[in-house]
Design a protein around this motif. Structure first.
Motif, mmCIF file in Angstrom:
data_model
loop_
_atom_site.group_PDB
_atom_site.id
_atom_site.type_symbol
_atom_site.label_atom_id
_atom_site.label_comp_id
_atom_site.label_asym_id
_atom_site.label_seq_id
_atom_site.Cartn_x
_atom_site.Cartn_y
_atom_site.Cartn_z
ATOM 1 N N TYR A 219 0.835 -1.205 0.000
ATOM 2 C CA TYR A 219 0.000 0.000 0.000
ATOM 3 C C TYR A 219 0.868 1.253 0.000
ATOM 4 C CZ TYR A 219 -3.526 3.404 1.576
ATOM 5 O OH TYR A 219 -4.348 4.497 1.679
ATOM 6 N N GLN A 222 2.663 1.562 -3.412
ATOM 7 C CA GLN A 222 1.741 1.881 -4.506
ATOM 8 C C GLN A 222 1.373 3.357 -4.511
ATOM 9 O OE1 GLN A 222 -2.212 0.244 -4.278
ATOM 10 N NE2 GLN A 222 -2.825 1.363 -6.100
ATOM 11 N N HIS A 223 1.178 3.924 -3.315
ATOM 12 C CA HIS A 223 0.723 5.312 -3.227
ATOM 13 C C HIS A 223 1.858 6.308 -2.983
ATOM 14 C CE1 HIS A 223 -3.454 4.233 -3.621
ATOM 15 N NE2 HIS A 223 -3.313 3.309 -2.688
ATOM 16 N N GLU A 279 -3.629 -2.251 -7.507
ATOM 17 C CA GLU A 279 -4.691 -1.245 -7.486
ATOM 18 C C GLU A 279 -5.487 -1.363 -6.192
ATOM 19 O OE1 GLU A 279 -7.088 -1.168 -10.978
ATOM 20 O OE2 GLU A 279 -5.373 -1.068 -12.332
ATOM 21 N N VAL A 280 -5.016 -0.636 -5.177
ATOM 22 C CA VAL A 280 -5.704 -0.586 -3.882
ATOM 23 C C VAL A 280 -6.096 0.868 -3.640
ATOM 24 C CG1 VAL A 280 -5.533 -1.067 -1.415
ATOM 25 C CG2 VAL A 280 -4.262 -2.483 -3.038
ATOM 26 N N PRO A 281 -7.372 1.158 -3.420
ATOM 27 C CA PRO A 281 -7.799 2.551 -3.235
ATOM 28 C C PRO A 281 -7.076 3.207 -2.064
ATOM 29 C CG PRO A 281 -9.697 1.073 -3.398
ATOM 30 C CD PRO A 281 -8.492 0.216 -3.301
ATOM 31 N N ARG A 282 -6.785 4.482 -2.213
ATOM 32 C CA ARG A 282 -6.125 5.237 -1.150
ATOM 33 C C ARG A 282 -7.163 5.693 -0.125
ATOM 34 N NH1 ARG A 282 -1.343 9.656 -1.853
ATOM 35 N NH2 ARG A 282 -1.400 10.558 0.249
ATOM 36 N N LEU A 283 -6.852 5.508 1.146
ATOM 37 C CA LEU A 283 -7.744 5.924 2.221
ATOM 38 C C LEU A 283 -7.271 7.236 2.825
ATOM 39 C CD1 LEU A 283 -8.214 2.567 4.203
ATOM 40 C CD2 LEU A 283 -9.738 3.547 2.492
#
Length: 327
Positions: A219, A222-223, A279-283
């Motif tokens: 995570y 990725q971000h 592809e993991v959404p950002r929180l």
């Protein structure tokens, strides 16, 4: 020939070669010197263990002598505790080329302002001892208050923080959003919880602690967060090697010894470039969002609370030892 050389290297050497910075998880600086880690990390439990060793009597005695400047016994005990942590940290920095993590009292875990105050005091003491703040990571519990204390220490004071007792994804997200330097997710304690709950024995590929750190690492990469991941609290070498490629791993002397005696290959398991393709959404978590998401993780709530209590209890034991010596 190069293949023979490679297999002759220990698993510890191969782990270091994988891109992972190896950190010694101990207050025993003689043990640290043996394995040549880049950094070292301590906590009240480790300092308590080291302070009981006869070879470190002079370090303890020096802290007690300086503590006599305090007006009351309680003041003297607090001075001695701070002096002891900084003294062990300073000695450790003589045998590692990188940084040492020094922990703020776990009893302050829910008080942002007092954590900041204690951190500033510890850094001031290090600087008086000739140690630059760049070589110290202030270790704080990964409560909401601890994370916000770290945000302020990083942004306003340029003090680097290590957020410890990290068990949930919510904690990891909040730490990255706060711009902390480093997090220490606890691998072994996560596994302990699930082993006790399910009765199952876990291997490196299905170990819940390993899976948690892998998720956080991916995570972050990725971000593009600047916060780095230091896996901590290992129960066996399988857990350690399953995280080869992680930014840092902090490892006890006993496991460092085992890794140094192993000749197993160490394939890279965590890869920053590969993580970027996920592809993991950002929180984005505010306080309410953090508290809810963390609360939804029963294991994390249990282990964070337990960890704070244990570190606080060891701090009390150390204080009582100091109190007796001062009296």
């Amino acid at each position: 020939m190069s293949e023979n050389k490679k297999t002759a290297m220990s698993s510890l050497d191969l782990l270091k070669a994988s891109g992972t910075l190896v950190v010694a998880d101990t207050g025993d600086f003689e043990a640290i010197a043996k394995f040549q880690p880049r950094d070292a990390t301590t906590n009240p439990s480790l300092i308590l263990a080291a302070a009981k060793m006869p070879q470190y009597k002079s370090v303890v005695d020096a802290a007690l002598e300086e503590a006599k400047a305090g007006a009351t016994l309680d003041e003297q005990v607090e001075i001695a505790m701070d002096k002891l942590f900084v003294a062990f940290g300073s000695e450790i920095l003589k045998v590692v080329e990188g940084r040492v993590s020094t922990e703020v009292d776990a009893r302050l875990s829910f008080d942002k302002e007092r954590q900041i105050e204690k951190a500033l005091k510890l850094i001031s003491m290090y600087e008086k001892a000739g140690v630059s703040k760049e070589r110290v990571l202030i270790k704080l519990s990964s409560t909401w208050e601890g994370i916000q204390a770290a945000r302020e220490l990083e942004s306003k004071h340029g003090i680097h923080c290590n957020l410890t007792l990290l068990f949930s994804f919510a904690q990891a997200v909040a730490c990255a959003e706060a711009g902390v330097t480093l997090i220490s997710p606890f691998v072994g304690r996560i596994m302990d919880y699930y082993k006790a709950k399910t009765g199952q024995t876990y291997g490196p590929t299905d170990d819940p602690g390993v899976l948690s750190v892998t998720k956080i690492f991916n995570y972050y990469k990725q971000h593009g967060y600047k916060t780095v991941v230091m896996g901590a609290s290992f129960r066996n070498t399988g857990e350690v090697l399953a995280l080869a490629g992680c930014d840092l791993l902090t490892i006890s002397p006993s496991l460092l010894e085992e890794l140094d005696n192993l000749k197993d290959p160490v394939p890279v398991k965590l890869n920053a470039e590969a993580a970027k393709s996920l592809e993991v959404p950002r929180l984005n978590l505010d306080e309410a969002g953090f508290r809810w998401l963390h609360n939804e993780d029963e294991m994390a709530v249990n282990k964070l609370s337990e960890g704070i209590r244990k570190f606080a209890a060891d701090a009390v034991v150390l204080e009582n030892i100091i109190r007796e010596k001062l009296q």
